[in-house]
Design a protein around this motif. Sequence first.
Motif, PDB file in Angstrom:
ATOM      1  N   PRO A 170       0.849  -1.194   0.000  1.00 29.22           N
ATOM      2  CA  PRO A 170       0.000   0.000   0.000  1.00 29.22           C
ATOM      3  C   PRO A 170       0.889   1.251   0.000  1.00 29.22           C
ATOM      4  N   LEU A 171       0.816   2.066  -1.026  1.00 26.85           N
ATOM      5  CA  LEU A 171       1.682   3.227  -1.162  1.00 26.85           C
ATOM      6  C   LEU A 171       0.850   4.505  -1.204  1.00 26.85           C
ATOM      7  N   THR A 172       1.438   5.562  -0.657  1.00 32.11           N
ATOM      8  CA  THR A 172       0.752   6.846  -0.583  1.00 32.11           C
ATOM      9  C   THR A 172       0.725   7.533  -1.950  1.00 32.11           C
ATOM     10  N   VAL A 173      -0.409   8.101  -2.273  1.00 35.49           N
ATOM     11  CA  VAL A 173      -0.552   8.875  -3.499  1.00 35.49           C
ATOM     12  C   VAL A 173      -0.247  10.340  -3.167  1.00 35.49           C
ATOM     13  N   SER A 174       0.835  10.856  -3.737  1.00 32.08           N
ATOM     14  CA  SER A 174       1.218  12.245  -3.525  1.00 32.08           C
ATOM     15  C   SER A 174       0.561  13.110  -4.594  1.00 32.08           C
ATOM     16  N   THR A 175      -0.284  14.050  -4.142  1.00 35.65           N
ATOM     17  CA  THR A 175      -1.066  14.869  -5.074  1.00 35.65           C
ATOM     18  C   THR A 175      -0.607  16.322  -5.000  1.00 35.65           C
ATOM     19  N   THR A 176      -0.285  16.902  -6.158  1.00 36.92           N
ATOM     20  CA  THR A 176       0.117  18.316  -6.228  1.00 36.92           C
ATOM     21  C   THR A 176      -0.723  19.032  -7.264  1.00 36.92           C
ATOM     22  N   LEU A 177      -0.841  20.376  -7.031  1.00 36.26           N
ATOM     23  CA  LEU A 177      -1.659  21.208  -7.912  1.00 36.26           C
ATOM     24  C   LEU A 177      -0.790  22.318  -8.479  1.00 36.26           C
ATOM     25  N   GLN A 178      -0.982  22.603  -9.749  1.00 39.66           N
ATOM     26  CA  GLN A 178      -0.213  23.660 -10.405  1.00 39.66           C
ATOM     27  C   GLN A 178      -0.489  24.996  -9.725  1.00 39.66           C
ATOM     28  N   ASN A 179       0.561  25.802  -9.550  1.00 38.55           N
ATOM     29  CA  ASN A 179       0.437  27.098  -8.882  1.00 38.55           C
ATOM     30  C   ASN A 179      -0.632  27.972  -9.545  1.00 38.55           C
ATOM     31  N   GLY A 180      -1.363  28.658  -8.688  1.00 40.19           N
ATOM     32  CA  GLY A 180      -2.356  29.603  -9.180  1.00 40.19           C
ATOM     33  C   GLY A 180      -3.718  29.016  -9.368  1.00 40.19           C
ATOM     34  N   TYR A 181      -3.875  27.748  -8.988  1.00 38.10           N
ATOM     35  CA  TYR A 181      -5.170  27.111  -9.221  1.00 38.10           C
ATOM     36  C   TYR A 181      -5.820  26.657  -7.921  1.00 38.10           C
ATOM     37  N   GLY A 182      -5.444  27.307  -6.817  1.00 41.01           N
ATOM     38  CA  GLY A 182      -6.141  27.044  -5.576  1.00 41.01           C
ATOM     39  C   GLY A 182      -5.466  26.030  -4.689  1.00 41.01           C
ATOM     40  N   THR A 183      -6.322  25.369  -3.877  1.00 43.11           N
ATOM     41  CA  THR A 183      -5.823  24.444  -2.866  1.00 43.11           C
ATOM     42  C   THR A 183      -6.595  23.137  -2.938  1.00 43.11           C
ATOM     43  N   ILE A 184      -5.818  22.015  -2.837  1.00 37.31           N
ATOM     44  CA  ILE A 184      -6.465  20.698  -2.799  1.00 37.31           C
ATOM     45  C   ILE A 184      -7.082  20.502  -1.429  1.00 37.31           C
ATOM     46  N   THR A 185      -8.347  20.179  -1.428  1.00 42.09           N
ATOM     47  CA  THR A 185      -9.035  19.967  -0.157  1.00 42.09           C
ATOM     48  C   THR A 185      -9.349  18.500   0.126  1.00 42.09           C
ATOM     49  N   ALA A 186      -9.393  17.677  -0.938  1.00 44.11           N
ATOM     50  CA  ALA A 186      -9.689  16.248  -0.720  1.00 44.11           C
ATOM     51  C   ALA A 186      -9.216  15.437  -1.921  1.00 44.11           C
ATOM     52  N   VAL A 187      -8.773  14.190  -1.623  1.00 41.03           N
ATOM     53  CA  VAL A 187      -8.369  13.239  -2.663  1.00 41.03           C
ATOM     54  C   VAL A 187      -9.118  11.938  -2.406  1.00 41.03           C
ATOM     55  N   GLU A 188      -9.754  11.422  -3.443  1.00 41.71           N
ATOM     56  CA  GLU A 188     -10.574  10.213  -3.274  1.00 41.71           C
ATOM     57  C   GLU A 188      -9.745   9.052  -2.744  1.00 41.71           C
ATOM     58  N   PHE A 189      -8.560   8.804  -3.351  1.00 43.82           N
ATOM     59  CA  PHE A 189      -7.708   7.703  -2.919  1.00 43.82           C
ATOM     60  C   PHE A 189      -6.386   8.270  -2.426  1.00 43.82           C
ATOM     61  N   GLY A 190      -6.158   8.157  -1.116  1.00 41.41           N
ATOM     62  CA  GLY A 190      -4.899   8.626  -0.557  1.00 41.41           C
ATOM     63  C   GLY A 190      -3.802   7.592  -0.669  1.00 41.41           C
ATOM     64  N   THR A 191      -4.184   6.322  -0.782  1.00 43.51           N
ATOM     65  CA  THR A 191      -3.214   5.233  -0.973  1.00 43.51           C
ATOM     66  C   THR A 191      -3.750   4.296  -2.041  1.00 43.51           C
ATOM     67  N   VAL A 192      -2.834   3.575  -2.706  1.00 44.90           N
ATOM     68  CA  VAL A 192      -3.205   2.545  -3.681  1.00 44.90           C
ATOM     69  C   VAL A 192      -2.343   1.312  -3.433  1.00 44.90           C
ATOM     70  N   ASN A 193      -2.871   0.192  -3.795  1.00 41.00           N
ATOM     71  CA  ASN A 193      -2.123  -1.063  -3.680  1.00 41.00           C
ATOM     72  C   ASN A 193      -1.315  -1.290  -4.952  1.00 41.00           C
ATOM     73  N   VAL A 194      -0.017  -1.458  -4.801  1.00 38.02           N
ATOM     74  CA  VAL A 194       0.886  -1.660  -5.929  1.00 38.02           C
ATOM     75  C   VAL A 194       1.527  -3.032  -5.783  1.00 38.02           C
ATOM     76  N   GLU A 195       1.357  -3.890  -6.826  1.00 37.89           N
ATOM     77  CA  GLU A 195       1.956  -5.223  -6.773  1.00 37.89           C
ATOM     78  C   GLU A 195       3.318  -5.195  -7.450  1.00 37.89           C
ATOM     79  N   VAL A 196       4.302  -5.699  -6.743  1.00 31.10           N
ATOM     80  CA  VAL A 196       5.675  -5.744  -7.224  1.00 31.10           C
ATOM     81  C   VAL A 196       6.096  -7.208  -7.319  1.00 31.10           C
ATOM     82  N   ALA A 197       6.791  -7.564  -8.406  1.00 36.22           N
ATOM     83  CA  ALA A 197       7.202  -8.960  -8.620  1.00 36.22           C
ATOM     84  C   ALA A 197       8.697  -9.035  -8.902  1.00 36.22           C
ATOM     85  N   ARG A 198       9.248 -10.196  -8.616  1.00 34.15           N
ATOM     86  CA  ARG A 198      10.661 -10.437  -8.898  1.00 34.15           C
ATOM     87  C   ARG A 198      10.845 -10.652 -10.403  1.00 34.15           C
ATOM     88  N   ILE A 199      11.944 -10.137 -10.956  1.00 32.98           N
ATOM     89  CA  ILE A 199      12.233 -10.267 -12.390  1.00 32.98           C
ATOM     90  C   ILE A 199      13.008 -11.549 -12.653  1.00 32.98           C
TER      91      ILE A 199
END
Length: 442
Positions: free
Chosen positions: A122-151
């Motif tokens: 489970p990894l954190t979703v880092s959300t940024t907004l371009q300058n001049g377009y306000g402030t982020i107040t909420a993100v639907e998914f703050g974390t997502v599940n990422v599957e990693v496998a051996r090569i």
Amino acid sequence: MSNKKRFLTAVGTFFKDLFTKNVPMKIVALLFAFLLWAYVLTIENPEYTKVVRDVEITTTGEETLTEKGLMLVSRELGTTDVTVLCQIGKHSELDSSRISCNVDLSSRAINLAEDEDSKVFPLTVSTTLQNGYGTITAVEFGTVNVEVARISTRSMLPVSIEYEGSLPAGFQVSVPERLTISVSGMKSLVDQIAKGMVTVDLSAFPISDPETLAGEYSGVYPVQFYNSSNVGLENIYHDNGESYTLEVPIVIRAYREVPVEADVEVPDRYDYSATLSRRTATVYGAREALLALTTLKTQPITALPDMNGTEITTKLVLPDGISLGSGDSGAVAVTLSVFETVDSSEYAVPITYRGLSDRMERGEEFPTEANIVATGTLRKLDTFSSAYVTLTVDLTGCGAGTHTLPIVMTIDPRAGDLAIELTEQNVSITLVEKPEEPATEE
């Protein structure tokens, strides 16, 4: 007048007055309202929330995974909705291109134990907004599940070719070399691979024009992988997420099945029979040259009289521009039997008549000879004489008239083993009575 009619009349009068009375004042009021709203937008520009939907979640730091011998099972991490408090004047410009939702894969926490081939983090979703377009107040998914496998990496995996469609008669498709591919991907999948396969659609070549069809081609085709049970394996990608493809060199050649003959030289007055180890050969070349080719001959063989059942190994002689298939050396085993040339000659032989009655004499139809045919080697025919054959017809008991009588043939031993036959087994003759001799005066 009823109440209903009075009500409808009053409503009609109201709207009529609304649009016909005090028109200048109404225009001024409308203009004032517009100016007031423009002031609010440009001067006050209040902030309101806007939900930006379906912002793609991306990744960074994948090179760190590669250094650890790991990879993402899927790069499709989905999308999320982001709520932004933004001045109303910017709402029309605010869309998903102004927002970045990213998952950092360089975290030290992402690692696999020795006995693990894959794991979900489970990894954190880092959300940024371009300058001049306000402030982020909420993100639907703050974390997502990422599957990693051996090569896991496999080299020199065999790749076969499956052809769809067909070529015109007289053309053949082939790949000039053994195809292999190296694969790097999820260990749990890559370790199952037994082979790869590409599918070549023959209709993509100029099959409608046989004159230009033959030639060398090259194409890039997707590779489908299979396990040892011939079951297709899905989700096998490069480390960068791209599907595996293979460049395949393809050769289309014109060919023809041509009869093979032995080129044998025999001494004068000799002939031969030959049995070949191959009756035909598949040859390749320019279409015009193939169509003009009727037979393929071996290298010249000089036969000797004592060759009976002798096997000689030789090779095919190929005209310019004609070649054999890969792996065909052109070798031919020829078994020869040499024998003297056999021929036939016809001879006329006199007929000897016996038993002619003294009272009879020959009529108009009375053949004096018959024909025989002698068959044998030229050497024996050279020494043969028709005098070695005697033909006899027995006239005993034959009276006047026409008779069909058998011809009796006697062959002198000097004729050897020549085969001698009569062309006609019977002869037709006529006999007449002799005229009476006149009485002699005393």
